[in-house]
Write a protein that holds these residues in place. Structure first.
Motif, PDB file in Angstrom:
ATOM      1  N   GLY A   1       2.213   2.230  -4.798  1.00 15.33           N
ATOM      2  CA  GLY A   1       1.712   2.141  -3.430  1.00 15.33           C
ATOM      3  C   GLY A   1       2.736   2.592  -2.413  1.00 15.33           C
ATOM      4  O   GLY A   1       3.937   2.358  -2.577  1.00 15.33           O
ATOM      5  N   ALA A   2       2.251   3.250  -1.354  1.00 14.06           N
ATOM      6  CA  ALA A   2       3.153   3.803  -0.343  1.00 14.06           C
ATOM      7  C   ALA A   2       3.566   2.784   0.699  1.00 14.06           C
ATOM      8  O   ALA A   2       4.702   2.821   1.202  1.00 14.06           O
ATOM      9  CB  ALA A   2       2.486   4.995   0.356  1.00 14.06           C
ATOM     10  N   GLY A   3       2.671   1.865   1.070  1.00 12.87           N
ATOM     11  CA  GLY A   3       3.001   0.903   2.108  1.00 12.87           C
ATOM     12  C   GLY A   3       1.818   0.007   2.414  1.00 12.87           C
ATOM     13  O   GLY A   3       0.702   0.228   1.938  1.00 12.87           O
ATOM     14  N   ILE A   4       2.090  -1.017   3.234  1.00 15.02           N
ATOM     15  CA  ILE A   4       1.092  -2.010   3.589  1.00 15.02           C
ATOM     16  C   ILE A   4       1.046  -2.166   5.100  1.00 15.02           C
ATOM     17  O   ILE A   4       2.087  -2.251   5.756  1.00 15.02           O
ATOM     18  CB  ILE A   4       1.407  -3.372   2.935  1.00 15.02           C
ATOM     19  N   VAL A   5      -0.178  -2.209   5.636  1.00 11.43           N
ATOM     20  CA  VAL A   5      -0.416  -2.421   7.067  1.00 11.43           C
ATOM     21  C   VAL A   5      -1.317  -3.643   7.207  1.00 11.43           C
ATOM     22  O   VAL A   5      -2.394  -3.687   6.610  1.00 11.43           O
ATOM     23  CB  VAL A   5      -1.093  -1.200   7.713  1.00 11.43           C
ATOM     24  N   ILE A   6      -0.890  -4.633   7.983  1.00  9.58           N
ATOM     25  CA  ILE A   6      -1.677  -5.858   8.143  1.00  9.58           C
ATOM     26  C   ILE A   6      -1.738  -6.261   9.612  1.00  9.58           C
ATOM     27  O   ILE A   6      -0.699  -6.385  10.259  1.00  9.58           O
ATOM     28  CB  ILE A   6      -1.076  -7.033   7.333  1.00  9.58           C
ATOM     29  N   ASP A   7      -2.946  -6.470  10.095  1.00  7.92           N
ATOM     30  CA  ASP A   7      -3.108  -7.080  11.418  1.00  7.92           C
ATOM     31  C   ASP A   7      -2.990  -8.593  11.219  1.00  7.92           C
ATOM     32  O   ASP A   7      -3.959  -9.339  11.315  1.00  7.92           O
ATOM     33  CB  ASP A   7      -4.464  -6.706  12.011  1.00  7.92           C
ATOM     34  N   GLY A   8      -1.790  -9.008  10.883  1.00  7.98           N
ATOM     35  CA  GLY A   8      -1.518 -10.388  10.526  1.00  7.98           C
ATOM     36  C   GLY A   8      -0.148 -10.473   9.878  1.00  7.98           C
ATOM     37  O   GLY A   8       0.755  -9.691  10.214  1.00  7.98           O
ATOM     38  N   CYS A   9       0.007 -11.376   8.925  1.00  7.76           N
ATOM     39  CA  CYS A   9       1.326 -11.714   8.386  1.00  7.76           C
ATOM     40  C   CYS A   9       1.420 -11.573   6.871  1.00  7.76           C
ATOM     41  O   CYS A   9       0.413 -11.503   6.171  1.00  7.76           O
ATOM     42  CB  CYS A   9       1.678 -13.165   8.744  1.00  7.76           C
ATOM     43  N   MET A  10       2.673 -11.563   6.408  1.00 11.45           N
ATOM     44  CA  MET A  10       2.999 -11.724   4.999  1.00 11.45           C
ATOM     45  C   MET A  10       3.926 -12.918   4.844  1.00 11.45           C
ATOM     46  O   MET A  10       4.339 -13.526   5.833  1.00 11.45           O
ATOM     47  CB  MET A  10       3.641 -10.448   4.443  1.00 11.45           C
ATOM     48  N   ARG A  11       4.248 -13.244   3.596  1.00 15.50           N
ATOM     49  CA  ARG A  11       5.155 -14.351   3.306  1.00 15.50           C
ATOM     50  C   ARG A  11       6.240 -13.885   2.337  1.00 15.50           C
ATOM     51  O   ARG A  11       6.235 -12.721   1.919  1.00 15.50           O
ATOM     52  CB  ARG A  11       4.371 -15.525   2.713  1.00 15.50           C
ATOM     53  N   ASP A  12       7.155 -14.774   1.999  1.00 18.30           N
ATOM     54  CA  ASP A  12       8.235 -14.469   1.050  1.00 18.30           C
ATOM     55  C   ASP A  12       9.138 -13.345   1.543  1.00 18.30           C
ATOM     56  O   ASP A  12       9.569 -12.479   0.774  1.00 18.30           O
ATOM     57  CB  ASP A  12       7.681 -14.091  -0.338  1.00 18.30           C
ATOM     58  N   ARG A  13       9.457 -13.370   2.822  1.00 19.82           N
ATOM     59  CA  ARG A  13      10.210 -12.270   3.410  1.00 19.82           C
ATOM     60  C   ARG A  13      11.512 -11.938   2.674  1.00 19.82           C
ATOM     61  O   ARG A  13      11.782 -10.741   2.436  1.00 19.82           O
ATOM     62  CB  ARG A  13      10.502 -12.571   4.887  1.00 19.82           C
ATOM     63  N   PRO A  14      12.365 -12.908   2.309  1.00 19.15           N
ATOM     64  CA  PRO A  14      13.628 -12.539   1.649  1.00 19.15           C
ATOM     65  C   PRO A  14      13.434 -11.696   0.393  1.00 19.15           C
ATOM     66  O   PRO A  14      14.148 -10.708   0.188  1.00 19.15           O
ATOM     67  CB  PRO A  14      14.266 -13.894   1.328  1.00 19.15           C
ATOM     68  N   ASN A  15      12.473 -12.063  -0.437  1.00 21.83           N
ATOM     69  CA  ASN A  15      12.243 -11.302  -1.664  1.00 21.83           C
ATOM     70  C   ASN A  15      11.493 -10.004  -1.405  1.00 21.83           C
ATOM     71  O   ASN A  15      11.767  -8.980  -2.043  1.00 21.83           O
ATOM     72  CB  ASN A  15      11.471 -12.152  -2.669  1.00 21.83           C
ATOM     73  N   VAL A  16      10.542 -10.025  -0.480  1.00 20.39           N
ATOM     74  CA  VAL A  16       9.797  -8.804  -0.172  1.00 20.39           C
ATOM     75  C   VAL A  16      10.733  -7.738   0.395  1.00 20.39           C
ATOM     76  O   VAL A  16      10.607  -6.549   0.069  1.00 20.39           O
ATOM     77  CB  VAL A  16       8.642  -9.100   0.811  1.00 20.39           C
ATOM     78  N   GLU A  17      11.681  -8.139   1.219  1.00 20.54           N
ATOM     79  CA  GLU A  17      12.597  -7.161   1.800  1.00 20.54           C
ATOM     80  C   GLU A  17      13.428  -6.454   0.737  1.00 20.54           C
ATOM     81  O   GLU A  17      13.814  -5.294   0.912  1.00 20.54           O
ATOM     82  CB  GLU A  17      13.496  -7.833   2.832  1.00 20.54           C
ATOM     83  N   LYS A  18      13.692  -7.126  -0.374  1.00 16.41           N
ATOM     84  CA  LYS A  18      14.445  -6.499  -1.455  1.00 16.41           C
ATOM     85  C   LYS A  18      13.682  -5.347  -2.099  1.00 16.41           C
ATOM     86  O   LYS A  18      14.278  -4.465  -2.712  1.00 16.41           O
ATOM     87  CB  LYS A  18      14.783  -7.548  -2.520  1.00 16.41           C
ATOM     88  N   LEU A  19      12.366  -5.359  -1.963  1.00 17.91           N
ATOM     89  CA  LEU A  19      11.543  -4.282  -2.545  1.00 17.91           C
ATOM     90  C   LEU A  19      11.658  -2.977  -1.773  1.00 17.91           C
ATOM     91  O   LEU A  19      11.325  -1.913  -2.289  1.00 17.91           O
ATOM     92  CB  LEU A  19      10.072  -4.714  -2.572  1.00 17.91           C
ATOM     93  N   ASP A  20      12.087  -3.067  -0.504  1.00 16.79           N
ATOM     94  CA  ASP A  20      12.183  -1.887   0.364  1.00 16.79           C
ATOM     95  C   ASP A  20      10.837  -1.168   0.444  1.00 16.79           C
ATOM     96  O   ASP A  20      10.765   0.066   0.449  1.00 16.79           O
ATOM     97  CB  ASP A  20      13.271  -0.933  -0.142  1.00 16.79           C
ATOM     98  N   LEU A  21       9.761  -1.947   0.510  1.00 17.43           N
ATOM     99  CA  LEU A  21       8.408  -1.412   0.610  1.00 17.43           C
ATOM    100  C   LEU A  21       8.058  -1.244   2.091  1.00 17.43           C
ATOM    101  O   LEU A  21       8.181  -2.203   2.862  1.00 17.43           O
ATOM    102  CB  LEU A  21       7.428  -2.378  -0.050  1.00 17.43           C
ATOM    103  N   PRO A  22       7.647  -0.068   2.542  1.00 16.69           N
ATOM    104  CA  PRO A  22       7.314   0.115   3.954  1.00 16.69           C
ATOM    105  C   PRO A  22       6.191  -0.816   4.404  1.00 16.69           C
ATOM    106  O   PRO A  22       5.122  -0.854   3.785  1.00 16.69           O
ATOM    107  CB  PRO A  22       6.888   1.588   4.025  1.00 16.69           C
ATOM    108  N   LEU A  23       6.436  -1.549   5.484  1.00 18.54           N
ATOM    109  CA  LEU A  23       5.491  -2.557   5.977  1.00 18.54           C
ATOM    110  C   LEU A  23       5.311  -2.435   7.482  1.00 18.54           C
ATOM    111  O   LEU A  23       6.279  -2.233   8.216  1.00 18.54           O
ATOM    112  CB  LEU A  23       6.004  -3.971   5.673  1.00 18.54           C
ATOM    113  N   TRP A  24       4.065  -2.608   7.922  1.00 17.67           N
ATOM    114  CA  TRP A  24       3.735  -2.720   9.340  1.00 17.67           C
ATOM    115  C   TRP A  24       2.896  -3.984   9.493  1.00 17.67           C
ATOM    116  O   TRP A  24       1.768  -4.063   8.996  1.00 17.67           O
ATOM    117  CB  TRP A  24       2.970  -1.492   9.823  1.00 17.67           C
TER     118      TRP A  24
END
Length: 246
Positions: free
Chosen positions: A121-144
């Motif tokens: 997957g190239a990236g995720i766009v959410i009109d809202g939120c995600m969780r687990d920020r410390p671990n998700v940031e390690k993935l270096d997955l483009p997020l909006w």
């Protein structure tokens, strides 16, 4: 297993051509073509310097209702549709989520994001939120996103209702398979039927803007070089002959 339709993906040559065109140029070009506001208001870049272009897989959330929704993060996982949008992920796809601007529900977390990245997957766009920020940031997955929360996706007031249906995200209608162009300026929705014209018009601007940027950096008059005045067209063409595109 719950069934969800797949999307029709746009031709690869369109995606490849759009990689060199930023969200601002695409949005401006669409504006001149009658699509006045293709920009999603709300989701913002979470890892600056990233840019993506890819077809939209869509996920729709609705407000919870006790007769339609049974709470449970892990109860009967295969009925939870936020998983099913990820099952469709192919190389270069973008997941776009209408989470109703909710700031208390983490649509995806560490494990779901890891699976999505593993699928290409190239990236995720959410009109809202995600969780687990410390671990998700390690993935270096483009997020909006609008932000982050420790809550899981159905903990508070919304639940996933449909996959790969038309949605509204950040005030913009998104049809499954639409092309998403996103960078530090934000997220833009590009209908596939308008893509070739956008590429053609954007390329015209890109050609002379390179010349104009050089002139403006040297202190040349804005009136003559942005936008490029007809009187400066010959000057630009001579410069282009001496500096052909690679």
């Amino acid at each position: 297993m719950t069934h969800a339709p797949d999307i029709t993906r746009p031709p690869k040559d369109l995606i490849d051509a759009l990689r060199e065109i930023g969200a601002a140029t695409v949005a401006g070009t669409l504006g001149h073509m009658g699509f006045r506001n293709p920009h999603m208001v709300g989701p913002v870049a979470q890892n600056h310097g990233k840019s993506i272009v890819g077809p939209a897989l869509t996920l729709q959330f609705l407000p919870q209702r006790p007769d339609l929704f049974t709470e449970g993060e892990y109860a009967d996982p295969e009925t939870q549709l936020h998983r099913h949008v990820l099952y469709h992920a192919q190389q270069g796809d973008v997941v776009v989520v209408d989470a109703r601007g909710d700031m208390s529900s983490g649509v995806f977390g560490d494990m779901m994001s890891t699976y999505f990245k593993g699928r290409g997957g190239a990236g995720i766009v959410i009109d809202g939120c995600m969780r687990d920020r410390p671990n998700v940031e390690k993935l270096d997955l483009p997020l909006w996103l609008r932000g982050w929360t420790p809550n899981y996706h159905v903990q508070t007031s919304i639940y996933p209702n449909a996959v790969n249906v038309p949605i509204a995200c950040g005030g913009v209608t998104v049809i499954p398979g639409d092309i998403i162009v996103a960078d530090d300026d934000g997220v833009v929705v590009l209908p596939v039927a308008m893509a070739r014209k956008v590429i053609e018009e954007s390329q015209k601007h890109h050609d002379w803007e390179e010349f104009s940027r050089m002139k403006l950096m040297g202190g040349a008059p804005l009136q003559r070089y942005y936008p490029l005045h007809d009187d400066a067209r010959g000057e630009y063409e001579e410069w282009r002959k001496a500096n052909p595109k690679s």
